[in-house]
Design a protein around this motif. Structure first.
Motif, PDB file in Angstrom:
ATOM      1  N   GLY A 142       0.778  -1.319  -0.098  1.00  0.00           N
ATOM      2  CA  GLY A 142      -0.019  -0.054   0.169  1.00  0.00           C
ATOM      3  C   GLY A 142       0.887   1.267   0.138  1.00  0.00           C
ATOM      4  N   LYS A 181       3.702   1.982  -4.511  1.00  0.00           N
ATOM      5  CA  LYS A 181       4.907   1.297  -5.432  1.00  0.00           C
ATOM      6  C   LYS A 181       4.359   1.223  -6.818  1.00  0.00           C
ATOM      7  N   THR A 210       1.663   2.425  -8.144  1.00  0.00           N
ATOM      8  CA  THR A 210       0.937   3.547  -8.268  1.00  0.00           C
ATOM      9  C   THR A 210       1.936   4.260  -8.947  1.00  0.00           C
TER      10      THR A 210
HETATM   11  P1  ADP Z   1       1.900  -1.106  -3.601  1.00  0.00           P
HETATM   12  O1  ADP Z   1       2.107  -1.187  -5.053  1.00  0.00           O
HETATM   13  O2  ADP Z   1       2.943  -0.311  -2.677  1.00  0.00           O
HETATM   14  O3  ADP Z   1       1.414  -2.282  -2.580  1.00  0.00           O
HETATM   15  P2  ADP Z   1      -0.290   0.513  -4.446  1.00  0.00           P
HETATM   16  O4  ADP Z   1       0.446   1.605  -5.531  1.00  0.00           O
HETATM   17  O5  ADP Z   1      -0.929  -0.782  -5.163  1.00  0.00           O
HETATM   18  O6  ADP Z   1       0.626   0.106  -3.386  1.00  0.00           O
HETATM   19  O7  ADP Z   1      -1.517   1.215  -3.799  1.00  0.00           O
HETATM   20  C1  ADP Z   1      -1.296   2.353  -3.116  1.00  0.00           C
HETATM   21  C2  ADP Z   1      -2.594   2.869  -2.313  1.00  0.00           C
HETATM   22  O8  ADP Z   1      -3.524   3.153  -3.442  1.00  0.00           O
HETATM   23  C3  ADP Z   1      -3.281   1.897  -1.528  1.00  0.00           C
HETATM   24  O9  ADP Z   1      -3.795   2.425  -0.377  1.00  0.00           O
HETATM   25  C4  ADP Z   1      -4.327   1.262  -2.587  1.00  0.00           C
HETATM   26  O10 ADP Z   1      -5.421   0.646  -1.733  1.00  0.00           O
HETATM   27  C5  ADP Z   1      -4.518   2.469  -3.152  1.00  0.00           C
HETATM   28  N1  ADP Z   1      -4.712   1.926  -4.739  1.00  0.00           N
HETATM   29  C6  ADP Z   1      -4.314   1.207  -5.554  1.00  0.00           C
HETATM   30  N2  ADP Z   1      -4.973   1.065  -6.848  1.00  0.00           N
HETATM   31  C7  ADP Z   1      -6.177   1.937  -6.508  1.00  0.00           C
HETATM   32  C8  ADP Z   1      -7.160   1.949  -7.579  1.00  0.00           C
HETATM   33  N3  ADP Z   1      -7.245   1.319  -8.716  1.00  0.00           N
HETATM   34  N4  ADP Z   1      -8.195   2.655  -7.037  1.00  0.00           N
HETATM   35  C9  ADP Z   1      -8.286   3.069  -5.901  1.00  0.00           C
HETATM   36  N5  ADP Z   1      -7.469   2.931  -4.889  1.00  0.00           N
HETATM   37  C10 ADP Z   1      -6.190   2.263  -5.089  1.00  0.00           C
END
Ligand code: ADP
Ligand code: MG
Length: 250
Positions: free
Chosen positions: A42, A45, A47
């Motif tokens: 979360g 990364k 993103t």
């Molecule tokens: P990591 O890859 O570091 O585990 P992410 O980049 O997947 O983290 O997610 C970062 C945050 O954004 C988290 O709180 C996740 O729940 C949120 N998130 C990720 N994808 C989405 C999405 N498509 N819509 C809404 N929130 C999202």
């Protein structure tokens, strides 16, 4: 000679709706660098990587690509969980699909492209797998297929989202050897990883992220205990309902 930055990130904030997932990240990936992105679940990364690829637009700040065409020159491997494997497509078709632009221009898959696909499959240890359906493969074999596709793309910048998560040790070692080969060929490589031992052994540079950037630089400095402590403290304080940026609110 100091290497030129190939991807520069300036004050980058990426949000989902109004919720920021990555705040105010600054820094650059130099040409030919091999960088691990690490941080808790979360942390933003994936993103950040999607923003670099251009799949997500910045809410604030920007990303500059110097001397590269983002569509042509970046090869991106998403997390396996994001790929649908129920689609009835063969291993061979999956590999050549990496060259969809070339296929479009040539109006079909040429014998040369097929030969390159077969060579790529053999380079990842999947000789003779071309006609198998991707749904019939193990997770490790499927990851090898996706690496064969990256091989075929011949992109100078390669982005890998958790390439070794839930992958067996033998496959990880084989695919790491490919990553090292790409590094030797001066490609710019960015990989999201969880295994700190692996990062310390194979990745000269590290970007430590916990929604904000904690540190970005040589791996030994970035993975110092003080930074890891900051990372843990920050992730314990996350408020998943926050709609404002914590840094600006402070
Ligand atoms: P990591 O890859 O570091 O585990 P992410 O980049 O997947 O983290 O997610 C970062 C945050 O954004 C988290 O709180 C996740 O729940 C949120 N998130 C990720 N994808 C989405 C999405 N498509 N819509 C809404 N929130 C999202
Ligand atoms: Mg992720």
């Amino acid at each position: 000679m100091i290497p030129a930055p190939v991807i520069s990130i300036e004050n980058l904030t990426v949000t989902y709706g109004r919720r920021p997932a990555v705040h105010h990240v600054e820094g650059c990936f130099d040409s030919g660098s091999l960088t691990a992105i690490v941080g808790p679940n979360g942390a933003g990364k994936s993103t950040l990587m999607k923003a670099v690829v251009g799949l997500l637009a910045p809410a604030e700040g920007c990303i500059r690509w110097d001397g590269i065409d983002r569509l042509r020159d970046i090869a991106y491997l998403p997390q396996q969980a994001e790929i649908d494997r129920s689609f009835p497509i063969t291993v061979g078709d999956t590999v050549v699909a990496g060259c969809w632009r070339e296929i479009g221009v040539l109006r079909g898959v040429t014998p040369v492209l097929w030969r390159r696909a077969i060579e790529a499959l053999s380079a990842v240890g999947l000789e003779g797998f071309g006609r198998r359906l991707i749904g019939s493969l193990s997770a490790g074999q499927f990851q090898r297929v996706l690496f064969a596709r990256l091989l075929l793309q011949e992109a100078p910048v390669i982005l890998l989202d958790e390439p070794f998560t839930a992958i067996d040790g033998r496959t990880t070692a084989d695919l790491l050897a490919l990553v090292r080969r790409w590094h030797g060929e001066s490609k710019t490589i960015i990989a999201i990883l969880h295994d700190f031992d692996l990062v310390r052994e194979y990745f000269p540079m590290t970007l430590l992220l916990a929604r904000e950037l904690i540190a970005w630089g040589p791996t030994r400095e970035v993975l110092a205990p003080a930074n890891l402590l900051v990372m843990r403290r920050m992730s314990e304080q996350w408020d998943d309902d926050a709609v404002t940026c914590s840094r600006r609110a402070a």
